[in-house]
Design a protein around this motif. Structure first.
Motif, PDB file in Angstrom:
ATOM      1  N   ASN A  77       0.858  -1.185   0.000  1.00 54.75           N
ATOM      2  CA  ASN A  77       0.000   0.000   0.000  1.00 54.75           C
ATOM      3  C   ASN A  77       0.898   1.239   0.000  1.00 54.75           C
ATOM      4  OD1 ASN A  77      -2.279   1.573   0.119  1.00 54.75           O
ATOM      5  ND2 ASN A  77      -3.184   0.454   1.835  1.00 54.75           N
ATOM      6  N   LYS A  78       0.944   1.934  -1.096  1.00 52.88           N
ATOM      7  CA  LYS A  78       1.991   2.938  -1.337  1.00 52.88           C
ATOM      8  C   LYS A  78       2.001   4.092  -0.344  1.00 52.88           C
ATOM      9  CE  LYS A  78       3.725   0.864  -4.885  1.00 52.88           C
ATOM     10  NZ  LYS A  78       5.043   0.213  -4.757  1.00 52.88           N
ATOM     11  N   LEU A  79       0.850   4.679  -0.049  1.00 50.89           N
ATOM     12  CA  LEU A  79       0.832   5.861   0.816  1.00 50.89           C
ATOM     13  C   LEU A  79       1.340   5.570   2.234  1.00 50.89           C
ATOM     14  CD1 LEU A  79      -2.325   7.931  -0.159  1.00 50.89           C
ATOM     15  CD2 LEU A  79       0.065   8.620  -0.282  1.00 50.89           C
ATOM     16  N   PRO A  80       0.815   4.545   2.912  1.00 46.28           N
ATOM     17  CA  PRO A  80       1.384   4.240   4.231  1.00 46.28           C
ATOM     18  C   PRO A  80       2.872   3.926   4.169  1.00 46.28           C
ATOM     19  CG  PRO A  80      -0.687   3.086   3.929  1.00 46.28           C
ATOM     20  CD  PRO A  80      -0.330   3.678   2.606  1.00 46.28           C
ATOM     21  N   GLN A  81       3.280   3.237   3.114  1.00 47.86           N
ATOM     22  CA  GLN A  81       4.698   2.929   2.930  1.00 47.86           C
ATOM     23  C   GLN A  81       5.529   4.204   2.854  1.00 47.86           C
ATOM     24  OE1 GLN A  81       5.611   1.985  -1.086  1.00 47.86           O
ATOM     25  NE2 GLN A  81       7.426   0.770  -0.612  1.00 47.86           N
ATOM     26  N   GLN A  82       5.060   5.172   2.093  1.00 42.94           N
ATOM     27  CA  GLN A  82       5.802   6.421   1.923  1.00 42.94           C
ATOM     28  C   GLN A  82       5.794   7.268   3.183  1.00 42.94           C
ATOM     29  OE1 GLN A  82       3.775   7.961  -1.507  1.00 42.94           O
ATOM     30  NE2 GLN A  82       4.711   6.486  -2.908  1.00 42.94           N
ATOM     31  N   PHE A  83       4.671   7.295   3.899  1.00 43.56           N
ATOM     32  CA  PHE A  83       4.609   8.056   5.153  1.00 43.56           C
ATOM     33  C   PHE A  83       5.545   7.449   6.198  1.00 43.56           C
ATOM     34  CE2 PHE A  83       0.092   9.359   3.883  1.00 43.56           C
ATOM     35  CZ  PHE A  83       0.514  10.610   3.451  1.00 43.56           C
ATOM     36  N   LEU A  84       5.557   6.122   6.294  1.00 43.74           N
ATOM     37  CA  LEU A  84       6.428   5.452   7.259  1.00 43.74           C
ATOM     38  C   LEU A  84       7.896   5.676   6.903  1.00 43.74           C
ATOM     39  CD1 LEU A  84       6.324   3.646   9.772  1.00 43.74           C
ATOM     40  CD2 LEU A  84       6.457   1.657   8.252  1.00 43.74           C
ATOM     41  N   ALA A  85       8.219   5.602   5.614  1.00 47.21           N
ATOM     42  CA  ALA A  85       9.591   5.844   5.173  1.00 47.21           C
ATOM     43  C   ALA A  85      10.002   7.290   5.454  1.00 47.21           C
ATOM     44  CB  ALA A  85       9.719   5.539   3.677  1.00 47.21           C
ATOM     45  N   SER A  86       9.078   8.231   5.292  1.00 49.09           N
ATOM     46  CA  SER A  86       9.379   9.640   5.567  1.00 49.09           C
ATOM     47  C   SER A  86       9.704   9.854   7.037  1.00 49.09           C
ATOM     48  CB  SER A  86       8.180  10.522   5.179  1.00 49.09           C
ATOM     49  OG  SER A  86       7.912  10.433   3.801  1.00 49.09           O
ATOM     50  N   PHE A  87       8.947   9.192   7.912  1.00 48.02           N
ATOM     51  CA  PHE A  87       9.213   9.317   9.341  1.00 48.02           C
ATOM     52  C   PHE A  87      10.607   8.810   9.677  1.00 48.02           C
ATOM     53  CE2 PHE A  87       9.462   6.963  13.351  1.00 48.02           C
ATOM     54  CZ  PHE A  87       9.380   8.023  14.247  1.00 48.02           C
ATOM     55  N   TYR A  88      10.957   7.640   9.171  1.00 44.88           N
ATOM     56  CA  TYR A  88      12.265   7.072   9.499  1.00 44.88           C
ATOM     57  C   TYR A  88      13.413   7.835   8.835  1.00 44.88           C
ATOM     58  CZ  TYR A  88      10.721   3.208  12.362  1.00 44.88           C
ATOM     59  OH  TYR A  88      10.215   2.466  13.392  1.00 44.88           O
ATOM     60  N   PHE A  89      13.125   8.511   7.741  1.00 46.31           N
ATOM     61  CA  PHE A  89      14.152   9.365   7.122  1.00 46.31           C
ATOM     62  C   PHE A  89      14.458  10.549   8.038  1.00 46.31           C
ATOM     63  CE2 PHE A  89      15.261  13.054   4.470  1.00 46.31           C
ATOM     64  CZ  PHE A  89      16.435  12.569   3.896  1.00 46.31           C
ATOM     65  N   ILE A  90      13.404  11.216   8.538  1.00 50.06           N
ATOM     66  CA  ILE A  90      13.598  12.333   9.470  1.00 50.06           C
ATOM     67  C   ILE A  90      14.284  11.842  10.739  1.00 50.06           C
ATOM     68  CG2 ILE A  90      12.423  14.094  10.849  1.00 50.06           C
ATOM     69  CD1 ILE A  90      10.184  14.076   8.762  1.00 50.06           C
ATOM     70  N   PHE A  91      13.860  10.698  11.224  1.00 48.48           N
ATOM     71  CA  PHE A  91      14.447  10.066  12.405  1.00 48.48           C
ATOM     72  C   PHE A  91      15.950   9.833  12.195  1.00 48.48           C
ATOM     73  CE2 PHE A  91      15.518   5.972  14.481  1.00 48.48           C
ATOM     74  CZ  PHE A  91      15.286   6.301  15.810  1.00 48.48           C
ATOM     75  N   SER A  92      16.328   9.410  10.997  1.00 42.22           N
ATOM     76  CA  SER A  92      17.739   9.135  10.690  1.00 42.22           C
ATOM     77  C   SER A  92      18.557  10.420  10.607  1.00 42.22           C
ATOM     78  CB  SER A  92      17.844   8.363   9.373  1.00 42.22           C
ATOM     79  OG  SER A  92      17.109   7.160   9.440  1.00 42.22           O
ATOM     80  N   ILE A  93      17.974  11.454  10.005  1.00 44.24           N
ATOM     81  CA  ILE A  93      18.654  12.748   9.928  1.00 44.24           C
ATOM     82  C   ILE A  93      18.943  13.268  11.332  1.00 44.24           C
ATOM     83  CG2 ILE A  93      18.339  15.179   9.330  1.00 44.24           C
ATOM     84  CD1 ILE A  93      18.989  13.704   6.899  1.00 44.24           C
ATOM     85  N   TYR A  94      17.955  13.129  12.220  1.00 48.44           N
ATOM     86  CA  TYR A  94      18.121  13.612  13.595  1.00 48.44           C
ATOM     87  C   TYR A  94      19.244  12.858  14.300  1.00 48.44           C
ATOM     88  CZ  TYR A  94      17.060  15.069  18.346  1.00 48.44           C
ATOM     89  OH  TYR A  94      17.161  15.594  19.611  1.00 48.44           O
ATOM     90  N   ASN A  95      19.306  11.551  14.144  1.00 50.55           N
ATOM     91  CA  ASN A  95      20.358  10.765  14.788  1.00 50.55           C
ATOM     92  C   ASN A  95      21.735  11.069  14.214  1.00 50.55           C
ATOM     93  OD1 ASN A  95      19.470   8.455  16.824  1.00 50.55           O
ATOM     94  ND2 ASN A  95      17.809   8.733  15.352  1.00 50.55           N
ATOM     95  N   LEU A  96      21.778  11.327  12.909  1.00 49.60           N
ATOM     96  CA  LEU A  96      23.058  11.678  12.296  1.00 49.60           C
ATOM     97  C   LEU A  96      23.562  13.010  12.841  1.00 49.60           C
ATOM     98  CD1 LEU A  96      25.303  11.169  10.249  1.00 49.60           C
ATOM     99  CD2 LEU A  96      23.843  12.233   8.493  1.00 49.60           C
ATOM    100  N   GLN A  97      22.670  13.987  12.954  1.00 50.80           N
ATOM    101  CA  GLN A  97      23.076  15.284  13.492  1.00 50.80           C
ATOM    102  C   GLN A  97      23.467  15.170  14.967  1.00 50.80           C
ATOM    103  OE1 GLN A  97      20.289  18.464  14.465  1.00 50.80           O
ATOM    104  NE2 GLN A  97      21.351  19.787  13.000  1.00 50.80           N
TER     105      GLN A  97
END
Length: 382
Positions: A26-46
């Motif tokens: 299901n594309k939309l939930p997949q993309q929303f979940l991926a967006s959350f973990y992308f932001i989460f990863s940026i925060y941990n990298l910083q």
């Protein structure tokens, strides 16, 4: 211990990529979940760059991520809404989700409108006193106020989802795939809510200059790592149980075993369009994959780009029979076709058995008689 933030960030970026590359979901939930973990990863990298003293080399990577962090509640909220409603419809009320983002835009504009020395001083203070960086005043708000506001927003919107989540969990509670989805949603929701509450609590304490629990900075640091690790570890669930990414068609009836083999069916099952799966299945049949010896459910699932248990569910629900029965039906039909065309006039029985994918004569004869209600010998002589 700072290296943990880097490892979390790396794993998070990999997870984001894997989520986006998943097929037949299901594309939309997949993309929303991926967006959350992308932001989460940026925060941990910083966080890693700051706590490991690398900010001197990466001064540019300090202020602008504030814009990204301020929308972290958006993909989280949209993810739950899309999964539970089985659709996404924009509402004007969703603009309220972006209030932390709008305040961040204002503060970013204020900081960059000032002389470069103003921004450089903020970065230098963060380098010299990394633990005090939350006290930095940007424009309208300090970093700690931005930090607390976005977690407050996340907590408010997560709590607003609770009635919807409770109703959703009661739908088809005995369905195996729904049980997996329910458990994931509960785990993900609980983890996010706890994280939002705990970080908001300590953010407010930091803002008020109090420490009611007498928690040391080292303990806070360790708690942050634990929260991030938990959030990361549970992210493995959608990869191990891809049915989580399929969702549940709340607004559509599940297909039943009484439905005929209609390749034009538009009915969706767990976020998937059955027409897409049926088209893939037709292609597999045309390649005569079912006639290959050793062709099992796992091999079929790989060609359908779904996990084996979902492939099994697909056959039961759309064909009314198991994968094995479906495969044997194709093999017996092929055997009948070859016999009718005179194949045995120039080939022996074992060549026929091999050409149809059966492993042995006994397996062939037993399956043939069960599906045709007549023995192979009688059918050959008719």
């Amino acid at each position: 211990m700072n290296i943990v933030f880097l490892l979390i960030a790396i794993f998070g970026f990999i997870l984001t990529t894997v989520l986006l590359l998943k097929k037949n979901v299901n594309k939309l939930p997949q993309q929303f979940l991926a967006s959350f973990y992308f932001i989460f990863s940026i925060y941990n990298l910083q966080t890693y760059i700051i706590t490991d003293g690398l900010l001197t080399q990466f001064k540019w990577f300090y202020f602008w991520p504030l814009l990204i962090y301020s929308v972290i509640s958006v993909p989280v909220y949209f993810y739950f809404k899309t999964v539970m409603d089985d659709k996404f419809t924009w509402k004007w009320q969703y603009i309220l989700l972006f209030i932390p983002f709008l305040l961040s835009v204002i503060d970013v504009a204020i900081v960059f409108s000032k002389p470069a020395s103003y921004y450089n001083q903020i970065v230098e203070d963060a380098i010299t006193f990394p633990k005090e960086r939350f006290n930095a005043q940007y424009g309208l708000l300090s970093l700690n106020e931005h930090y607390s506001l976005r977690h407050l927003w996340q907590l408010i919107y997560l709590l607003s989802l609770l009635p919807l989540l409770r109703r959703f969990l009661d739908i088809n509670p005995n369905d195996k795939l729904k049980v997996i989805l329910n458990r994931w949603l509960l785990l993900f929701y609980t983890s996010l809510t706890l994280m939002a509450f705990i970080t908001l609590f300590f953010g407010i304490e930091r803002m008020l200059g109090i420490n009611t629990l007498n928690v040391s900075n080292t303990s806070l640091y360790s708690l942050q790592i634990i929260l991030f690790l938990v959030l990361l570890l549970i992210s493995i669930a959608p990869l191990y149980f891809p049915s989580i990414l399929y969702g549940f068609p709340k607004n559509q009836l599940l297909v039943s075993s009484s439905i005929s083999n209609d390749k034009n069916s538009k009915i969706q099952m767990y976020g998937l369009d059955n027409q897409e799966l049926n088209n893939s299945l037709t292609a597999i049949e045309q390649q005569e994959a079912f006639l290959k010896q050793g062709f099992n459910l796992k091999a079929c699932a790989e060609l359908l780009h779904v996990p084996p248990y979902h492939a099994a569910y697909f056959f039961y629900e759309t064909k009314g029979i198991s994968f094995t029965s479906y495969r044997n039906k194709i093999r017996v039909e092929k055997a009948k076709q070859l016999i009718d065309s005179g194949f045995l006039e120039s080939n022996d029985l074992y060549t026929l058995i091999s050409a149809c994918g059966f492993n042995s004569k006994s397996d062939f004869e037993r399956t043939f008689e069960r599906l045709t209600t007549t023995s192979y010998n009688v059918y050959q002589l008719r």
